[in-house]
Design a protein around this motif. Structure first.
Motif, PDB file in Angstrom:
ATOM      1  N   GLY A 147       0.802  -1.219   0.000  1.00  9.72           N
ATOM      2  CA  GLY A 147       0.000   0.000   0.000  1.00  9.72           C
ATOM      3  C   GLY A 147       0.832   1.264   0.000  1.00  9.72           C
ATOM      4  O   GLY A 147       0.296   2.364   0.055  1.00  9.72           O
ATOM      5  N   LYS A 148       2.149   1.125  -0.097  1.00 13.13           N
ATOM      6  CA  LYS A 148       3.043   2.288  -0.093  1.00 13.13           C
ATOM      7  C   LYS A 148       3.264   2.786  -1.517  1.00 13.13           C
ATOM      8  O   LYS A 148       3.267   1.997  -2.459  1.00 13.13           O
ATOM      9  N   PRO A 149       3.491   4.095  -1.677  1.00  9.71           N
ATOM     10  CA  PRO A 149       3.800   4.619  -3.015  1.00  9.71           C
ATOM     11  C   PRO A 149       5.093   3.995  -3.553  1.00  9.71           C
ATOM     12  O   PRO A 149       6.074   3.895  -2.819  1.00  9.71           O
ATOM     13  N   ILE A 150       5.063   3.547  -4.809  1.00 11.49           N
ATOM     14  CA  ILE A 150       6.255   2.925  -5.404  1.00 11.49           C
ATOM     15  C   ILE A 150       6.695   3.615  -6.692  1.00 11.49           C
ATOM     16  O   ILE A 150       7.792   3.370  -7.177  1.00 11.49           O
ATOM     17  N   ALA A 151       5.835   4.444  -7.256  1.00 11.55           N
ATOM     18  CA  ALA A 151       6.176   5.098  -8.522  1.00 11.55           C
ATOM     19  C   ALA A 151       5.273   6.310  -8.710  1.00 11.55           C
ATOM     20  O   ALA A 151       4.325   6.521  -7.958  1.00 11.55           O
ATOM     21  N   VAL A 152       5.599   7.074  -9.728  1.00 18.10           N
ATOM     22  CA  VAL A 152       4.791   8.237 -10.097  1.00 18.10           C
ATOM     23  C   VAL A 152       4.401   8.087 -11.563  1.00 18.10           C
ATOM     24  O   VAL A 152       5.206   7.681 -12.396  1.00 18.10           O
ATOM     25  N   TYR A 153       3.158   8.392 -11.840  1.00 10.04           N
ATOM     26  CA  TYR A 153       2.611   8.337 -13.195  1.00 10.04           C
ATOM     27  C   TYR A 153       2.181   9.747 -13.559  1.00 10.04           C
ATOM     28  O   TYR A 153       1.639  10.479 -12.732  1.00 10.04           O
ATOM     29  N   ILE A 154       2.427  10.146 -14.801  1.00  8.60           N
ATOM     30  CA  ILE A 154       2.055  11.479 -15.262  1.00  8.60           C
ATOM     31  C   ILE A 154       1.082  11.350 -16.442  1.00  8.60           C
ATOM     32  O   ILE A 154       1.502  11.183 -17.579  1.00  8.60           O
ATOM     33  N   PRO A 155      -0.218  11.411 -16.151  1.00  4.31           N
ATOM     34  CA  PRO A 155      -1.198  11.357 -17.239  1.00  4.31           C
ATOM     35  C   PRO A 155      -1.272  12.699 -17.949  1.00  4.31           C
ATOM     36  O   PRO A 155      -0.699  13.689 -17.501  1.00  4.31           O
ATOM     37  N   ASP A 156      -2.000  12.741 -19.042  1.00  8.27           N
ATOM     38  CA  ASP A 156      -2.162  14.003 -19.769  1.00  8.27           C
ATOM     39  C   ASP A 156      -2.962  15.017 -18.950  1.00  8.27           C
ATOM     40  O   ASP A 156      -2.604  16.189 -18.898  1.00  8.27           O
ATOM     41  N   PHE A 157      -4.045  14.561 -18.321  1.00  8.39           N
ATOM     42  CA  PHE A 157      -4.873  15.446 -17.500  1.00  8.39           C
ATOM     43  C   PHE A 157      -5.435  14.702 -16.305  1.00  8.39           C
ATOM     44  O   PHE A 157      -5.682  13.495 -16.372  1.00  8.39           O
ATOM     45  N   LEU A 158      -5.683  15.457 -15.258  1.00  7.34           N
ATOM     46  CA  LEU A 158      -6.510  15.020 -14.148  1.00  7.34           C
ATOM     47  C   LEU A 158      -7.615  16.063 -14.051  1.00  7.34           C
ATOM     48  O   LEU A 158      -7.341  17.259 -13.863  1.00  7.34           O
ATOM     49  N   VAL A 159      -8.848  15.633 -14.210  1.00  9.16           N
ATOM     50  CA  VAL A 159      -9.974  16.568 -14.262  1.00  9.16           C
ATOM     51  C   VAL A 159     -10.780  16.469 -12.969  1.00  9.16           C
ATOM     52  O   VAL A 159     -11.170  15.373 -12.547  1.00  9.16           O
ATOM     53  N   ALA A 160     -10.990  17.630 -12.355  1.00 11.42           N
ATOM     54  CA  ALA A 160     -11.786  17.764 -11.134  1.00 11.42           C
ATOM     55  C   ALA A 160     -11.281  16.864 -10.007  1.00 11.42           C
ATOM     56  O   ALA A 160     -12.057  16.465  -9.144  1.00 11.42           O
ATOM     57  N   ASP A 161     -10.007  16.531 -10.034  1.00 11.54           N
ATOM     58  CA  ASP A 161      -9.393  15.611  -9.072  1.00 11.54           C
ATOM     59  C   ASP A 161     -10.166  14.293  -8.981  1.00 11.54           C
ATOM     60  O   ASP A 161     -10.197  13.647  -7.940  1.00 11.54           O
ATOM     61  N   LEU A 162     -10.780  13.902 -10.102  1.00 11.63           N
ATOM     62  CA  LEU A 162     -11.586  12.680 -10.134  1.00 11.63           C
ATOM     63  C   LEU A 162     -11.272  11.760 -11.311  1.00 11.63           C
ATOM     64  O   LEU A 162     -11.350  10.538 -11.177  1.00 11.63           O
ATOM     65  N   VAL A 163     -10.966  12.320 -12.472  1.00  8.43           N
ATOM     66  CA  VAL A 163     -10.895  11.539 -13.703  1.00  8.43           C
ATOM     67  C   VAL A 163      -9.541  11.727 -14.384  1.00  8.43           C
ATOM     68  O   VAL A 163      -9.126  12.854 -14.659  1.00  8.43           O
ATOM     69  N   ILE A 164      -8.885  10.597 -14.651  1.00  3.37           N
ATOM     70  CA  ILE A 164      -7.650  10.608 -15.425  1.00  3.37           C
ATOM     71  C   ILE A 164      -8.028  10.636 -16.898  1.00  3.37           C
ATOM     72  O   ILE A 164      -8.875   9.859 -17.345  1.00  3.37           O
ATOM     73  N   VAL A 165      -7.395  11.530 -17.663  1.00  4.74           N
ATOM     74  CA  VAL A 165      -7.647  11.605 -19.100  1.00  4.74           C
ATOM     75  C   VAL A 165      -6.331  11.381 -19.831  1.00  4.74           C
ATOM     76  O   VAL A 165      -5.349  12.076 -19.580  1.00  4.74           O
ATOM     77  N   GLU A 166      -6.319  10.384 -20.705  1.00  6.55           N
ATOM     78  CA  GLU A 166      -5.149  10.062 -21.523  1.00  6.55           C
ATOM     79  C   GLU A 166      -5.464  10.350 -22.983  1.00  6.55           C
ATOM     80  O   GLU A 166      -6.530   9.960 -23.485  1.00  6.55           O
ATOM     81  N   LEU A 167      -4.535  11.031 -23.666  1.00  4.39           N
ATOM     82  CA  LEU A 167      -4.715  11.373 -25.074  1.00  4.39           C
ATOM     83  C   LEU A 167      -3.767  10.576 -25.947  1.00  4.39           C
ATOM     84  O   LEU A 167      -2.638  10.285 -25.555  1.00  4.39           O
ATOM     85  N   LYS A 168      -4.232  10.299 -27.148  1.00  7.47           N
ATOM     86  CA  LYS A 168      -3.404   9.711 -28.204  1.00  7.47           C
ATOM     87  C   LYS A 168      -3.807  10.372 -29.510  1.00  7.47           C
ATOM     88  O   LYS A 168      -4.894  10.936 -29.633  1.00  7.47           O
ATOM     89  N   SER A 169      -2.916  10.276 -30.486  1.00  5.87           N
ATOM     90  CA  SER A 169      -3.235  10.739 -31.829  1.00  5.87           C
ATOM     91  C   SER A 169      -2.577   9.779 -32.816  1.00  5.87           C
ATOM     92  O   SER A 169      -1.595  10.099 -33.478  1.00  5.87           O
ATOM     93  N   VAL A 170      -3.134   8.579 -32.863  1.00  2.25           N
ATOM     94  CA  VAL A 170      -2.626   7.515 -33.730  1.00  2.25           C
ATOM     95  C   VAL A 170      -3.803   6.909 -34.494  1.00  2.25           C
ATOM     96  O   VAL A 170      -4.946   7.018 -34.069  1.00  2.25           O
TER      97      VAL A 170
END
Length: 135
Positions: free
Chosen positions: A62-85
């Motif tokens: 349950g301890k933090p082991i890494a950091v992830y950087i998504p494209d957006f975090l909206v309203a501190d509720l929803v992770i948003v990932e973008l692609k253009s492929v």
């Protein structure tokens, strides 16, 4: 609206995504869509953080082991990932699912602006299913 988790904010995110896709089409690099979505979130008064640092937790301790950087975090509720492929692979979607499984966030939206048929994909992994949160 029905009973979907964070339904109102995900509806607004999808609305912004469609506005951006309609404005810019499908043949730009991801950076163009990221900046377009940043502007649209701002115009529509949707709270967001661009490229936030999100803790990833060990499912064992349950301890933090890494950091992830998504494209957006909206309203501190929803992770948003973008692609253009041209095509969304299962691996792209699963990466977002894995981040949901190992973070405190329960809802993610995958937006691939490069696909011919634009369709946001919504994923959930509720906190009651995350063992590390109960530790």
């Amino acid at each position: 609206m029905g009973n979907l988790l964070h339904e109102e904010i995900t509806f607004k995110i999808n609305g912004c995504a469609y506005k951006v896709r309609n404005a810019y089409g499908m043949h730009h690099k991801e950076m163009v869509f990221q900046k377009g979505l940043t502007e649209q979130f701002t115009v529509d008064n949707i709270p967001f953080i661009s490229q936030p640092r999100i803790n990833i937790y060990s499912v064992i301790t349950g301890k933090p082991i890494a950091v992830y950087i998504p494209d957006f975090l909206v309203a501190d509720l929803v992770i948003v990932e973008l692609k253009s492929v041209p095509y969304t692979t299962r691996g792209m979607e699963m990466q977002l699912c894995e981040y949901l499984k190992t973070s405190k966030y329960e809802v993610g939206i995958h937006l691939n602006f490069g696909e011919e048929t634009f369709k946001p994909r919504r994923f959930i992994f509720t906190n009651d299913r995350k063992q590390f949160i109960q530790i």
